[in-house]
Design an enzyme around this catalytic site. Structure first.
Site, short mmCIF file in Angstrom:
data_model
loop_
_atom_site.label_atom_id
_atom_site.label_comp_id
_atom_site.label_asym_id
_atom_site.label_seq_id
_atom_site.Cartn_x
_atom_site.Cartn_y
_atom_site.Cartn_z
NE ARG A 168 52.48 -25.78 14.52
CZ ARG A 168 51.65 -26.52 13.79
NH1 ARG A 168 50.69 -27.21 14.37
NH2 ARG A 168 51.78 -26.57 12.47
CG ASP B 251 51.79 -19.01 11.26
OD1 ASP B 251 51.76 -20.16 11.73
OD2 ASP B 251 50.86 -18.18 11.37
NE ARG C 176 49.94 -13.47 9.70
CZ ARG C 176 50.15 -14.57 8.98
NH1 ARG C 176 50.65 -15.66 9.57
NH2 ARG C 176 49.88 -14.60 7.70
#
Length: 256
Positions: free
Chosen positions: A50, A52, A197
């Site tokens: 997934r 973002d 991140r």
């Protein structure tokens, strides 16, 4: 019914991530609409992860099951004729019935790009994180090495996606500077929500002494997200490489 694996690349700037949303445009929705146009049937496309909103993919794998009569080698051209210009199918192959783009993935590599300059570059606005404060790549690398190995990575993940365990294995993590562009590479057997991140944000904190690289193992043990670095902006992140066994693995590694 055939199980088809696709190799994709996309610019995620205008998409709300991979997974279909009720009100937002996503890569999965856009791909499934293209499959329906080409094959005459609506099929669910399973993605390898997934990504973002705003995150890009240099390599991405998805699979779908279909009775589509278009041969796999001709699917890329057919699908690309129905896709917008910021998504492209680069290759397709038939895989075993039990293949699943996310479940069959052995490991993944993300890269994160930082434009480390006091002058903005408009051409990098949506493809790199602009960071004007000078970063120390040597300190970033010291922090990166502290993430390598098998650890509980709860301290560098955002709450939002349920998972059975927050333990992951990071095979490598490093930073390299070329001019004003810093590229961080991190490869793991899986990633938690915003993990890559947040790891980069922690490396940035280490760069200018907000925390020491030697502190990172203890911070991981504490598992407190508040003690590590910030989650860096989405536009600098790219899914770069994927590893699989069999035909899908060969397809994802081929030079195109």
């Amino acid at each position: 019914m055939k199980n088809i694996a696709l190799r994709l690349t996309y610019d995620g700037s205008r998409y709300h991530g991979w997974q279909t949303q009720k009100k937002e445009i996503t890569v999965q929705q856009t791909l499934e609409e293209a499959i329906e146009k080409c094959c005459g049937e609506r099929r669910h496309a399973t993605g390898c992860g997934r990504t973002d909103a705003g995150v890009h993919a240099l390599r991405y794998c998805a699979n779908f099951k279909s009775d589509c009569r278009i041969p796999p080698e001709k699917l890329p051209l057919a699908l690309n004729s129905c896709l917008p210009s910021d998504i492209a199918v680069l290759a397709a192959c038939e895989v075993g019935e039990d293949f699943n783009a996310i479940g069959s993935c052995i490991k993944k590599e993300y890269i994160y790009k930082i434009h480390n300059s006091n002058l903005r570059d408009p051409f990098l606005e949506k493809r790199a994180c602009f960071y004007p404060q000078r970063l120390d790549v040597e300190k970033m690398n010291a922090a990166a090495r502290a993430f390598e190995g098998t650890h509980d990575f709860a301290a560098v993940r955002s709450v939002g996606t349920e998972t059975k365990t927050t333990v992951r294995t990071v095979y490598w993590c490093s930073a390299q500077r070329e001019g004003d562009l810093i590229t961080v590479r991190v490869c793991a057997n899986g990633f938690l929500y915003n993990m890559a991140r947040a790891m980069v944000g922690t490396m940035v904190y280490a760069s200018y002494g907000k925390l020491e690289p030697e502190e990172i193992p203890a911070l991981l043990e504490k598992g407190d997200r508040r003690l590590t670095g910030p989650t860096m902006p989405a536009q600098g992140l790219y899914l770069n490489r994927l590893w699989y066994d069999g035909p899908a693995g060969k397809m994802m590694e081929e030079e195109i």
